[in-house]
Design an enzyme around this catalytic site. Structure first.
Site, PDB file in Angstrom:
ATOM      1  N   GLY A 150       0.811  -1.222   0.000  1.00  0.00           N
ATOM      2  CA  GLY A 150       0.000   0.000   0.000  1.00  0.00           C
ATOM      3  C   GLY A 150       0.838   1.261   0.000  1.00  0.00           C
ATOM      4  O   GLY A 150       0.772   2.079  -0.935  1.00  0.00           O
ATOM      5  N   GLN A 195      -0.692   1.366  20.784  1.00  0.00           N
ATOM      6  CA  GLN A 195      -2.065   1.135  20.305  1.00  0.00           C
ATOM      7  C   GLN A 195      -2.605  -0.158  20.874  1.00  0.00           C
ATOM      8  O   GLN A 195      -1.927  -1.187  20.844  1.00  0.00           O
ATOM      9  CB  GLN A 195      -2.070   1.083  18.762  1.00  0.00           C
ATOM     10  CG  GLN A 195      -3.361   0.595  18.118  1.00  0.00           C
ATOM     11  CD  GLN A 195      -4.565   1.487  18.435  1.00  0.00           C
ATOM     12  OE1 GLN A 195      -4.422   2.667  18.762  1.00  0.00           O
ATOM     13  NE2 GLN A 195      -5.750   0.916  18.374  1.00  0.00           N
ATOM     14  N   TYR A 237       3.517  -4.785  17.323  1.00  0.00           N
ATOM     15  CA  TYR A 237       3.754  -3.779  16.267  1.00  0.00           C
ATOM     16  C   TYR A 237       4.282  -2.474  16.868  1.00  0.00           C
ATOM     17  O   TYR A 237       5.229  -1.869  16.350  1.00  0.00           O
ATOM     18  CB  TYR A 237       2.429  -3.553  15.540  1.00  0.00           C
ATOM     19  CG  TYR A 237       2.458  -2.674  14.323  1.00  0.00           C
ATOM     20  CD1 TYR A 237       2.745  -3.206  13.063  1.00  0.00           C
ATOM     21  CD2 TYR A 237       2.142  -1.319  14.402  1.00  0.00           C
ATOM     22  CE1 TYR A 237       2.725  -2.415  11.927  1.00  0.00           C
ATOM     23  CE2 TYR A 237       2.123  -0.514  13.271  1.00  0.00           C
ATOM     24  CZ  TYR A 237       2.416  -1.064  12.030  1.00  0.00           C
ATOM     25  OH  TYR A 237       2.396  -0.264  10.916  1.00  0.00           O
TER      26      TYR A 237
HETATM   27  N1  CAA Z   1      -8.823   1.282  24.104  1.00  0.00           N
HETATM   28  C1  CAA Z   1      -9.440   0.666  25.143  1.00  0.00           C
HETATM   29  N2  CAA Z   1     -10.222  -0.404  25.013  1.00  0.00           N
HETATM   30  C2  CAA Z   1     -10.412  -0.886  23.780  1.00  0.00           C
HETATM   31  C3  CAA Z   1      -9.794  -0.292  22.647  1.00  0.00           C
HETATM   32  C4  CAA Z   1      -8.997   0.845  22.870  1.00  0.00           C
HETATM   33  N3  CAA Z   1      -8.381   1.469  21.841  1.00  0.00           N
HETATM   34  N4  CAA Z   1     -10.155  -0.985  21.552  1.00  0.00           N
HETATM   35  C5  CAA Z   1     -10.978  -1.975  21.993  1.00  0.00           C
HETATM   36  N5  CAA Z   1     -11.110  -1.907  23.323  1.00  0.00           N
HETATM   37  C6  CAA Z   1     -11.927  -2.774  24.177  1.00  0.00           C
HETATM   38  C7  CAA Z   1     -13.280  -3.015  23.501  1.00  0.00           C
HETATM   39  O1  CAA Z   1     -14.177  -1.974  23.817  1.00  0.00           O
HETATM   40  C8  CAA Z   1     -13.689  -4.349  24.078  1.00  0.00           C
HETATM   41  O2  CAA Z   1     -14.194  -4.134  25.371  1.00  0.00           O
HETATM   42  P1  CAA Z   1     -15.405  -5.028  25.940  1.00  0.00           P
HETATM   43  O3  CAA Z   1     -14.865  -6.433  25.959  1.00  0.00           O
HETATM   44  O4  CAA Z   1     -15.632  -4.448  27.278  1.00  0.00           O
HETATM   45  O5  CAA Z   1     -16.512  -4.822  24.956  1.00  0.00           O
HETATM   46  C9  CAA Z   1     -12.360  -5.096  24.229  1.00  0.00           C
HETATM   47  O6  CAA Z   1     -11.359  -4.084  24.266  1.00  0.00           O
HETATM   48  C10 CAA Z   1     -12.088  -6.024  23.060  1.00  0.00           C
HETATM   49  O7  CAA Z   1     -12.100  -5.254  21.850  1.00  0.00           O
HETATM   50  P2  CAA Z   1     -12.502  -5.904  20.448  1.00  0.00           P
HETATM   51  O8  CAA Z   1     -13.976  -6.271  20.460  1.00  0.00           O
HETATM   52  O9  CAA Z   1     -12.072  -5.009  19.351  1.00  0.00           O
HETATM   53  O10 CAA Z   1     -11.653  -7.248  20.517  1.00  0.00           O
HETATM   54  P3  CAA Z   1     -11.276  -8.218  19.369  1.00  0.00           P
HETATM   55  O11 CAA Z   1     -10.556  -9.333  20.025  1.00  0.00           O
HETATM   56  O12 CAA Z   1     -12.439  -8.522  18.496  1.00  0.00           O
HETATM   57  O13 CAA Z   1     -10.254  -7.372  18.481  1.00  0.00           O
HETATM   58  C11 CAA Z   1      -8.302  -6.146  17.973  1.00  0.00           C
HETATM   59  C12 CAA Z   1      -9.030  -6.948  19.035  1.00  0.00           C
HETATM   60  C13 CAA Z   1      -8.007  -7.050  16.762  1.00  0.00           C
HETATM   61  C14 CAA Z   1      -6.982  -5.681  18.560  1.00  0.00           C
HETATM   62  C15 CAA Z   1      -9.184  -4.960  17.535  1.00  0.00           C
HETATM   63  O14 CAA Z   1      -9.532  -4.212  18.671  1.00  0.00           O
HETATM   64  C16 CAA Z   1      -8.495  -4.060  16.547  1.00  0.00           C
HETATM   65  O15 CAA Z   1      -8.405  -4.367  15.362  1.00  0.00           O
HETATM   66  N6  CAA Z   1      -8.024  -2.890  16.993  1.00  0.00           N
HETATM   67  C17 CAA Z   1      -7.348  -1.925  16.134  1.00  0.00           C
HETATM   68  C18 CAA Z   1      -5.878  -2.219  16.088  1.00  0.00           C
HETATM   69  C19 CAA Z   1      -5.200  -1.224  15.182  1.00  0.00           C
HETATM   70  O16 CAA Z   1      -5.355  -0.027  15.311  1.00  0.00           O
HETATM   71  N7  CAA Z   1      -4.433  -1.718  14.212  1.00  0.00           N
HETATM   72  C20 CAA Z   1      -3.791  -0.869  13.269  1.00  0.00           C
HETATM   73  C21 CAA Z   1      -3.618  -1.630  11.998  1.00  0.00           C
HETATM   74  S1  CAA Z   1      -3.049  -0.580  10.683  1.00  0.00           S
HETATM   75  C22 CAA Z   1      -1.476  -0.258  11.073  1.00  0.00           C
HETATM   76  O17 CAA Z   1      -0.896  -0.826  11.941  1.00  0.00           O
HETATM   77  C23 CAA Z   1      -0.802   0.790  10.243  1.00  0.00           C
HETATM   78  C24 CAA Z   1      -0.302   1.870  11.096  1.00  0.00           C
HETATM   79  O18 CAA Z   1       0.909   1.955  11.273  1.00  0.00           O
HETATM   80  C25 CAA Z   1      -1.208   2.841  11.688  1.00  0.00           C
END
Ligand code: CAA
Length: 246
Positions: free
Chosen positions: A13, A147, A153
């Protein structure tokens, strides 16, 4: 003399946009791809209408130190010099730390961080001998701010910034600048893989309320690669729409 840039993960990308930006700036780009992805790399080359003078496809497993040492020694013999190295190849294995396996930790550290040694070490001496060279490491906003779901990461991307500063100190006397770019969330398949509801909440936190275009990250790479940036070294340039200000 023709200027040459090596970009790892070049057909990805952000890598693709970086390659285009450097081609537009007049570089011949050595575009590396994971060795098993040859047919996709060829397709990418064709789709972009590159000529052999503009882009040379080059298989490179950035996780394998011995492979890199041998392949890059051969490349140096063939190409003579590399003026700009962009360490861009990277992967995610997002999951909460409680659930993270050793493999998910290891894969991200190996690809995103150990690759800096594997790729930079075979090229660094020749860059110092040549002088006026650039190393640009693609870190991330999440290496700066941390994050949720990215302990692996964030660790690797923060490590890239430490590496950048240390190598900048060593390269300076030879005119080799070493900088990092910390992109925010950018419109690429890596970000599109985030669950839509999670991505929506991330977008809501970005002051600019949108993702970066890959070309906006590439423009910063082209700037740091240019002669105009000769006195900038050890710096981390954020391209994150205001998501994290440091
Ligand atoms: N802060 C605090 N709590 C959070 C949170 C945050 N940022 N994100 C999620 N939570 C909480 C949720 O509210 C949830 O709470 P409950 O159980 O009380 O409902 C709990 O944590 C679990 O969250 P998910 O339902 O999202 O859990 P999951 O297991 O389905 O997914 C995950 C986990 C895969 C990490 C998902 O949260 C996710 O994809 N997060 C984003 C990660 C991210 O930003 N990745 C960047 C990829 S792109 C990249 O990396 C390029 C770059 O350089 C920027």
């Amino acid at each position: 003399m023709e200027k040459k840039a090596l970009v790892t993960g070049a057909k990805g990308g952000i890598g693709s946009a970086i390659t285009q930006g450097l081609v537009d700036a007049g570089f011949k780009v050595i575009a590396t791809y994971f060795p098993s992805g040859e047919s996709k790399a060829k397709e990418w080359f064709k789709e972009n209408n590159y000529s052999d003078e503009q882009v040379r496809l080059f298989p490179l497993d950035v996780t394998d130190a011995a492979y890199c040492e041998e392949a890059l020694a051969t490349l140096l013999q063939e190409e003579g010099n590399i003026d700009v190295l962009v360490n861009n190849a990277g992967i995610t294995r997002d999951t909460t730390f409680k659930r993270m396996t050793k493999e998910q930790w290891h894969d991200v550290i190996t690809t995103n961080l150990n690759s800096l040694y594997n790729v930079t070490h075979p090229l660094f001496s020749s860059m110092c001998e040549k002088g006026n060279a650039r190393i640009i490491n693609i870190s991330s906003v999440n290496g700066l701010k941390g994050q949720f779901g990215q302990a692996n990461y964030s660790a690797a991307k923060a490590g890239m910034i430490g590496f950048t500063k240390a190598l900048a100190a060593e390269g300076a006397r030879f005119g080799v600048t070493v900088n990092a770019i910390a992109p925010g969330y950018t419109g690429t398949p890596m970000v599109e893989a985030i669950k839509p509801e999670v991505l929506d909440s991330i977008k809501a936190e970005i002051p600019m309320k949108r993702l970066a275009a890959p070309s906006e990250v590439a423009a910063s790479v082209a700037f740091l690669a240019s002669d105009a940036a000769a006195y900038i070294t050890g710096e981390t340039l954020s391209v994150n729409g205001g998501l994290y200000m440091h």
